[in-house]
Design a protein around this motif. Structure first.
Motif, PDB file in Angstrom:
ATOM      1  N   PHE A 272      55.109  58.737  35.347  1.00  0.00           N
ATOM      2  CA  PHE A 272      55.227  58.111  34.989  1.00  0.00           C
ATOM      3  C   PHE A 272      53.982  58.018  33.862  1.00  0.00           C
ATOM      4  O   PHE A 272      54.473  58.086  33.090  1.00  0.00           O
ATOM      5  CB  PHE A 272      54.114  57.222  36.359  1.00  0.00           C
ATOM      6  CG  PHE A 272      53.902  55.545  35.691  1.00  0.00           C
ATOM      7  CD1 PHE A 272      54.290  54.991  34.278  1.00  0.00           C
ATOM      8  CD2 PHE A 272      53.143  54.679  36.192  1.00  0.00           C
ATOM      9  CE1 PHE A 272      53.522  54.195  33.889  1.00  0.00           C
ATOM     10  CE2 PHE A 272      52.170  54.138  35.504  1.00  0.00           C
ATOM     11  CZ  PHE A 272      52.429  53.820  34.377  1.00  0.00           C
ATOM     12  N   THR A 349      59.929  54.559  37.987  1.00  0.00           N
ATOM     13  CA  THR A 349      59.509  54.651  36.977  1.00  0.00           C
ATOM     14  C   THR A 349      59.366  54.263  36.525  1.00  0.00           C
ATOM     15  O   THR A 349      58.858  53.463  35.143  1.00  0.00           O
ATOM     16  CB  THR A 349      59.659  56.745  36.806  1.00  0.00           C
ATOM     17  OG1 THR A 349      59.160  57.524  38.736  1.00  0.00           O
ATOM     18  CG2 THR A 349      58.932  57.242  36.144  1.00  0.00           C
ATOM     19  N   THR A 433      56.196  54.354  41.759  1.00  0.00           N
ATOM     20  CA  THR A 433      56.254  55.419  41.499  1.00  0.00           C
ATOM     21  C   THR A 433      55.299  56.538  42.574  1.00  0.00           C
ATOM     22  O   THR A 433      56.174  56.630  43.227  1.00  0.00           O
ATOM     23  CB  THR A 433      56.384  56.555  40.080  1.00  0.00           C
ATOM     24  OG1 THR A 433      56.855  56.048  39.546  1.00  0.00           O
ATOM     25  CG2 THR A 433      56.395  57.996  40.434  1.00  0.00           C
TER      26      THR A 433
END
Length: 444
Positions: A272, A349, A433
């Motif tokens: 991310f 993500t 994430t």
């Protein structure tokens, strides 16, 4: 015809030229602009445009240029775009202001990567091109510089409000760029003798009274110590009211801000965080990478060591409602986050990045987020844990208590989603994430 976009080459600095001049609006337009394109074609070399854009894109040629200018002609202006289909990337605009407005020629050129201009020969040709233009089109102000350094300098306002900046323009030497052309008015305000005695790589008086000034042989080396010292010396020469040590210290700080920082993000959120620096101005990216390197997300607390039993009468119906919530999120976001169809860790993500880039928690109505987005996101997150980690839903009447059992822990995806959607900062602190990777560690 597809042109090369800057982002396709990765995020790099670029050389940007801004040219402001005038032209004879009474003359035949093609004849008046021939010297502009003569100089471009003779000096551009490796960054020569191969596409002209007016109403549509055409392969570059003089005929295509004239046709595009005619297509785009309005009552008091016309403009075209010039691009390339192969590296290096080029984004250029030529705009003409026509009577009844004062006739004006504006040219903007951006070439990426900046490193292309690390050799003296190409920089000399670029300077020759600008010299030809400035001599032919009575330049009022011209600069060519690193985009990143331009951003750090405070351009174009230099501490002024926008209205004052537009009214006064470049009425004093606020900044020196790698290449500069000062019009006669500014030259006289500084003093022609002072201007012509500036310590720099090249100082040349043009026949129309403007002065061409190039600080350093190569544009790409602008941030080196030697180039910064030369820049400071030239600046305080033209502005005796400035202090050399202060100017040099500021320039060194700008150079330091551009030194590459190696990304070392926390592994759980690296997929991310690695996308975020590119969303900032080039001049801010290294600082942002350093900040994100230091970021440590809180350890997820949305779990229970012992699960609560299901307390709903019809578990199948409740699970169907979770599926409906999740499908609603997919329907709403599938064009913006195509991977949401796959319901994978990468999808999470992509959602993290989308919500952060859109500043979703702070741009949209709180009631909409709390009543619709957060519950739908919790259902989707829980579904990913079920599909990808072998989890099992344990539904509860209160959404925040609804669980997904993975291994010897039960996880609370609805609670995580609600916390996640509180603010832009919370998108980092409670990222989807990170949550997935934490749960993954407890998969049997």
């Amino acid at each position: 015809m597809k042109v090369l976009e800057f982002q396709e080459l990765g995020v790099e600095d670029r050389l940007r030229l801004s040219f402001e001049g005038t032209f004879d609006s009474r003359a035949n337009l093609q004849a008046e602009l021939e010297p502009l394109f003569d100089a471009l074609e003779a000096r551009a070399g490796g960054w020569m445009p191969d596409v002209v854009e007016g109403r549509r894109r055409r392969t570059y040629s003089r005929a295509a240029v004239w046709q595009a200018l005619e297509e785009e002609r309005e009552e008091s202006s016309t403009s075209i775009g010039l691009y390339r289909t192969k590296p290096p990337a080029l984004d250029s605009t030529i705009q003409l202001w026509l009577p009844p407005l004062p006739p004006k020629l504006d040219v903007w050129i951006s070439v990426q990567p900046m490193s292309l201009f690390g050799g003296e020969e190409l920089c000399r040709k670029f300077t020759d091109m600008v010299r030809a233009w400035a001599g032919r089109y009575q330049a009022t102000y011209v600069k060519a510089n690193s985009l990143a350094d331009d951003q750090l300098s405070g351009a174009p306002y230099f501490g002024r409000d926008e209205r004052t900046s537009r009214k006064d323009g470049f009425d004093k030497v606020y900044e020196l760029c790698w290449l500069n052309v000062f019009g006669p008015k500014l030259v006289e305000s500084v003093g022609r003798d002072r201007m012509l005695s500036t310590p720099a790589h090249l100082v040349e008086e043009l026949p129309n009274g403007a002065v061409l000034l190039v600080l350093w042989p190569t544009a790409a080396d602008f941030a080196s110590e030697a180039a910064r010292v030369a820049q400071a010396r030239a600046h305080v020469h033209l502005r005796p009211d400035l202090d050399f040590d202060t100017v040099l210290r500021t320039l060194r700080e700008r150079s330091a801000a551009l030194v590459p920082v190696e990304p070392r993000f926390h592994p759980d959120v690296a997929p991310f965080l690695s996308r975020l620096p590119d969303e900032f101005a080039i001049s801010e990216r290294q600082r942002k990478i350093a900040e994100l390197n230091a970021f440590r997300p809180p350890v997820p607390e949305e779990w229970l060591p012992v699960g609560l039993p299901a307390d709903v009468e019809n578990q199948e119906r409740v699970l169907e409602s979770y599926g409906d919530l999740s499908e609603g999120l997919v329907a709403a976001l599938h064009t913006k986050v195509p991977s949401i169809f796959d319901a994978t860790p990468e999808s999470l993500t992509d959602l993290d990045f989308y919500f952060w880039r859109e500043n979703f928690p702070e741009r949209y109505e709180r009631d909409l987020i709390d009543e619709h987005t957060a519950p739908a996101l919790g259902a989707f997150l829980g579904g990913v844990l079920v599909r990808r980690l072998g989890g099992t839903w344990v539904p509860r009447q209160k959404l925040d208590e609804s669980q997904v059992r993975v291994g010897n822990r039960v996880w609370l995806p609805f609670l995580r989603a609600r916390r996640y959607m509180q603010s832009r900062e919370s998108l980092l602190d409670y990222s989807l994430t990170q949550f997935f990777h934490e749960v993954e560690r407890y998969r049997p």
